[in-house]
Design a protein around this motif. Sequence first.
Motif, short mmCIF file in Angstrom:
data_model
loop_
_atom_site.label_atom_id
_atom_site.label_comp_id
_atom_site.label_asym_id
_atom_site.label_seq_id
_atom_site.Cartn_x
_atom_site.Cartn_y
_atom_site.Cartn_z
N GLU A 6 -9.61 0.89 4.96
CA GLU A 6 -8.50 0.88 5.92
C GLU A 6 -7.32 0.09 5.38
O GLU A 6 -6.16 0.50 5.53
CB GLU A 6 -8.98 0.26 7.24
CG GLU A 6 -10.16 0.97 7.87
CD GLU A 6 -9.87 2.43 8.18
OE1 GLU A 6 -8.73 2.72 8.60
OE2 GLU A 6 -10.77 3.26 7.99
N GLN A 13 2.49 9.81 6.59
CA GLN A 13 1.82 9.22 5.43
C GLN A 13 0.35 8.95 5.73
O GLN A 13 -0.53 9.23 4.89
CB GLN A 13 2.52 7.91 5.05
CG GLN A 13 3.90 8.10 4.43
CD GLN A 13 4.60 6.78 4.20
OE1 GLN A 13 4.28 5.77 4.83
NE2 GLN A 13 5.58 6.77 3.32
N GLN A 14 0.06 8.41 6.90
CA GLN A 14 -1.32 8.11 7.24
C GLN A 14 -2.16 9.37 7.37
O GLN A 14 -3.31 9.41 6.94
CB GLN A 14 -1.36 7.30 8.54
CG GLN A 14 -0.92 5.85 8.38
CD GLN A 14 -1.83 5.08 7.45
OE1 GLN A 14 -3.06 5.19 7.50
NE2 GLN A 14 -1.23 4.29 6.57
N THR A 40 5.67 7.12 8.89
CA THR A 40 4.44 6.34 8.84
C THR A 40 3.25 7.17 9.28
O THR A 40 2.18 7.17 8.63
CB THR A 40 4.56 5.10 9.73
OG1 THR A 40 5.67 4.31 9.28
CG2 THR A 40 3.29 4.26 9.66
N ARG A 78 -5.30 10.20 5.00
CA ARG A 78 -6.60 10.40 5.64
C ARG A 78 -7.21 11.74 5.21
O ARG A 78 -8.43 11.86 5.07
CB ARG A 78 -6.45 10.36 7.16
CG ARG A 78 -5.99 9.02 7.69
CD ARG A 78 -7.02 7.95 7.48
NE ARG A 78 -6.52 6.64 7.88
CZ ARG A 78 -7.23 5.54 7.89
NH1 ARG A 78 -8.50 5.58 7.50
NH2 ARG A 78 -6.71 4.39 8.26
N PRO A 103 0.49 3.98 1.07
CA PRO A 103 1.74 4.70 1.38
C PRO A 103 2.99 3.87 1.14
O PRO A 103 4.00 4.38 0.64
CB PRO A 103 1.58 5.04 2.87
CG PRO A 103 0.12 5.04 3.11
CD PRO A 103 -0.42 3.97 2.23
N PHE A 126 -5.60 2.12 2.67
CA PHE A 126 -4.79 3.21 3.21
C PHE A 126 -3.55 2.69 3.93
O PHE A 126 -2.60 3.46 4.14
CB PHE A 126 -5.63 4.06 4.17
CG PHE A 126 -6.78 4.73 3.50
CD1 PHE A 126 -6.72 5.08 2.16
CD2 PHE A 126 -7.94 5.02 4.18
CE1 PHE A 126 -7.78 5.69 1.52
CE2 PHE A 126 -9.00 5.63 3.57
CZ PHE A 126 -8.93 5.98 2.23
N TYR A 127 -3.53 1.44 4.31
CA TYR A 127 -2.34 0.85 4.88
C TYR A 127 -1.31 0.50 3.79
O TYR A 127 -0.11 0.68 3.98
CB TYR A 127 -2.71 -0.42 5.66
CG TYR A 127 -1.52 -1.17 6.20
CD1 TYR A 127 -0.83 -0.74 7.33
CD2 TYR A 127 -1.07 -2.33 5.56
CE1 TYR A 127 0.27 -1.43 7.81
CE2 TYR A 127 0.03 -3.04 6.05
CZ TYR A 127 0.69 -2.59 7.17
OH TYR A 127 1.78 -3.28 7.64
#
Length: 499
Positions: A449, A216-217, A213, A221, A456, A452-453
């Motif tokens: 935001e 991926q973030q 996780t 980003r 992934p 982007f959550y």
Amino acid sequence: MADHISSPVEPSPATPDETTPVTAQSLSSASSSQTITNDSTPTKPTTKSTHRSRKQQREDEKASWVNGKRPKGYLTPEGREAAEKCKNYKSGVSIPYLTHSCKTYEGVLKHAIFGAIRSFGVSYGAKALVNLCLGMLKVMKGKGSFLTNAKDAFTGVDALRFGSFFGMFSFLWKLVNNGLTLYRGTDDRINGAIAGAIAGLALFIEAPERRVTFAQQMFIRSMQGVYNAGKYRGQFSFRHGDAFLFAIGSAQVMYAYTMHPDTIPKEFFQFMVKTARVPAEALAMNRARVRGFPLDLKQVRAMVDRFNPTALTLETVANMSETVDALPCAGLHPWVDSCRETSIDRFVGVIKTIFPVYATLNFVPLVVLRMKRLLKDPVNVLSKTTFNTFRSSAFLAVFVAYYQTQICTHRNLLNAGWKLGNSKYLYWLFGLGSAIPAIMIEQESRRAELAFYVIPKAADSLYRILYRKNWVKGSFYQREEQVLSPFVTKMIYHILGKN
């Protein structure tokens, strides 16, 4: 959001050079250069005077640049606004007793140590408070006690690992970046890239199941940074691109939720089932019908009996064919007959359930990270945060309710004789149709935001589905090591060994 920074003003009329004496003749010339035409429109300044004015304007702007360097992304109004916000924010977060001069290696080490302590304290405190507030929701429902919840929140491994990860990341980043700057005598992107890569090793502190996780973030980003760099330089820009990404990602996630639940994280799937309030057994039965398998009517009856079914539900199940096109609404909401009432119930239920969660996620960072702003203007800040909490709750409630509305509408049209079938791709389209109106409710600054959550999870689900269908290949080292060079194969084998 901070107030928008206005763009630079237009050049002012030319003024005499500082080296030129101001005489009556020069004043007369300056006055005559601004004569008015017959249509009362001022004449255009001369090229030379315009150049001098713009040059002076640039010199004035340079006075606000850090170390005499123009901020990155200064070519568009959005870039100027972002650079100004970043400069103002950085100037307000320095803590004197935690900031040390990095002109010596000893100073670099002290700066890294105290920076790590601050990063650990802030991240650990924020995570512990979030866990405490979320745990209190369970205590209010009679699950556990306050003391047990508080102990788990502040002494549990979750908060300690979270804080340790950010503390170690901060330490390595500050140590390597400032150390390289001191050693090389220059502060450039090379230092930042090397420092960021080494600081990423702090991820090993986190639990293995959470590393993916974080990775991926961080990747997404970085892609956001690449996009913003081009956007602020005026190279490209996509209006509502974040909303588009969220809609595409949500469509894939909802498709996985209905057709391939094993391709999304187990905890995430359980959250979706709890939020949508559709029995997991009903989802499984519908998947079976989509793939052509007949329904087991005894299992359908046993399922609806667990949810206090209505008389109409029992009648529908009794007369149901095992080869029905799609599991009817009686199997999706057996406790109520009206589809409209079901959608309203979904909306209200999601608001009640998710509002405390969003309140925790909005108010805890406010207390931990923006206390000065809260104390300076408490009424405005609290009212705005409360409104944004309602807004975020409404976003998710609309998403869930509208998805349910589309599902029920599809079933009602099938009952009316429409030959729509029950294709699995309909559930992808339903997800897309739910995401578009829902994301437009959320405040614009949070749309990215949310995208982007979701992205992934959607990408991971899509890859798993394609891999299962043998449309993409997996790890070359694990399955086809012969396609790699012998050097790479040997290096991976000696470092990682066999799987």
